[in-house]
Design an enzyme around this catalytic site. Sequence first.
Site, PDB file in Angstrom:
ATOM      1  N   ASP A 451       0.838  -1.202   0.000  1.00 33.33           N
ATOM      2  CA  ASP A 451       0.000   0.000   0.000  1.00 33.33           C
ATOM      3  C   ASP A 451       0.875   1.255   0.000  1.00 33.33           C
ATOM      4  OD1 ASP A 451      -2.293   1.530   0.189  1.00 33.33           O
ATOM      5  OD2 ASP A 451      -3.023   0.581   2.022  1.00 33.33           O
ATOM      6  N   ASP A 520     -10.853   2.225  -3.035  1.00 32.43           N
ATOM      7  CA  ASP A 520     -11.389   2.023  -1.683  1.00 32.43           C
ATOM      8  C   ASP A 520     -12.903   2.113  -1.692  1.00 32.43           C
ATOM      9  OD1 ASP A 520      -9.056   1.518  -0.413  1.00 32.43           O
ATOM     10  OD2 ASP A 520      -8.805   3.514   0.451  1.00 32.43           O
TER      11      ASP A 520
END
Length: 694
Positions: A451, A520
């Site tokens: 990430d 997301d």
Amino acid sequence: MPIHSSPTGWVLETRNTAYAIGINEVGLLTHRYWGARLPFVDDYPEPFKSTNFASTDGFHHFVPEEYPGYAGTKYIDPCLKVTFADKVRDVVLVYEDFKVTASSSPTLDLRLKDSFYPLHVTLHYRIHEEYDLIERWVTLENLGDEPILVERVFSAKLTLPPGADYSLTHMYGSWSNEFQMQREPLTPGLKVIESRRLISSHRATPWFTIDRNASEENGEVWFGTLAWSGNHKITAEVTEFASTRISIGLNDWDFAWKLMPKQPFVTPAAISGYTQNGFGAASRIFHDYVRDEIIPHGKVLHKILYNSWEATLFSVDEASQSKLAEIAAQMGVELFVMDDGWFHGRNWDNAGLGDWWPDEIKFPNGLTRLTQNVNALGMDFGLWVEPEMVNPDSDLYRAHPDWVIHFPTRARTESRNQLILNMARTDVQEYILGVLDELLADHNIAFIKWDMNRGVSEPGWADAPGDQRELWVRYVQGVYHVWGTLRERHPNVIWQSCASGGGRADFGILQFADQIWTSDNTEATSRLRIQEGYSQFLPANTMEAWVTDWGKETVPLEFRFHVSMCGSLGVGGNLLEWDQADRESAANCISLYKDIRQVIQFGDQFRLISSQKNNFSAMQYLSKDKVEGVLFVFRTHIPERFNIPTIYLRGLEPDALYTVEGFDQPRSGKAWMEAGLTVELKNLQSKVLRISHT
Ligand code: DGJ
């Protein structure tokens, strides 16, 4: 050999397209042609002549130079801008020689040099004949004794056939709203698409198409992308003489590179193509190329994963994760991924990044027992990391506050309570390499989600060996170096690239990552639109898509599954709150996905009805041998009495008979494609229909 050289220049041919370059009567390397392949090599136009054209601005606005340096009266957008040691800021490139290298992807190198200074510029062209793609990059060499400051170096200039009425399509977005399409007419002036955030970014995808009235299935489309995961720039320029050109490369904003003697600088590759079969064909070309040529495990079928993030956030521990894993395994999940929260001091987003060992309170037995539990359930184990980041509240930062990107005299702006480690520094690279290597060596980890959760600020690097502004490039090179080394040392691990969702989705990162966390935003109706944008340039097997609880009050679980099944299926809901009926329904969808994923992940994808433009949309996948297909149909919200649109299938063998699930009669491929079919759905209903060659 698809590269032909002649006194008029070079013709690069792919299966269906051609690109021609030549040297004109004043010695200028000019573009000649980019479009459909022509029957004979002599068919391609001569280089544009400089002397045919008189203007107070010189000929550069009309004559398309192949790789213009900033010099003289070139007010057009140049590809190269430098300052020589004596402060001269004018680069005059003259053609020197060429080299052809034969291979399955042959290359042409055109060598240019400055007419006075020891700067050599090589334009590289690699032909991907079967894919109708040309890859281009540039090498700069300083053959003198003094440094040359490079302030802009693009990978390619792409010239469209003379004429107006072109449209540009690009993708903009934001966190949770990535890959939104924008199509607009190109008018005189310069349109800029760029990232300044250190990553390719949610805001501007490094991708474009140019078309003249093309549709999804028909019409001329020129398209391209930059294989780069940092600041990029695409400019589309229409000069006052209707000459339309695209530049693509590293963003020159705040960029500089001190080109030292005998230390070449190589740009990232720009990959571009042309088709007469619309936007859909352009996408499918890129899908094939990415799967076959870029992704390390491009041919490996992706497992169905479970990810803990939306269920447990930072509250992970051995017991909670083991419980989730048990339910996931019962539903048919194959890979269990523990997201954020597992490492030292990580209870919220304000601490812990940098300290990559298991939190002693949450995991008193380390990670070994959890990985064993997961493996005993028949699943692989995966883990989340965010290696490029550090929280000020961490042992790493306390030991090395100088390792972050910063200006010494300025406050260090935090975002999500974190700072960015300077991946351009070799000591930082070694640290990250060391901890991740150890983590992978000590545990049975099959999957890593890498990430990266913030954009840059105060981009300083006080002790940089060259110009501080090299940071933009050296940072990305550092990430590639660390990731590439880890891949070499742990070749069986599957990697996912995430940057707060789809903030780092590009051909560059896919040389290291096998898939991308798309967004997301896991709310299924918005996700449909995001996924359609993603499909413009990246294939379904790279598109990780979880079924979560977001929107569960209104959107049925089956609909949420169907949306995620359009990519690499994952589950991310809080399974502890799913009742028996939910779990059974999930198990059925997972089992169906296992049957059809080969077609979804490796077949051809057809956007039949756009979800970005319609509230009733359809997506089709078809195996390469055209024998098996899948049709997904979604109705989000259209008023009750509105007509259901007809769906026209694509890509089938016209004369072969096919059945479509739910329809009694087999019909010819041509009938399904020309007469179409309708699927009755109510609002927020969806269907997955299998297509089979009888
Ligand atoms: C951002 C990612 O996009 C999420 O999926 C999750 O991994 C969080 N980071 C964790 O901090």
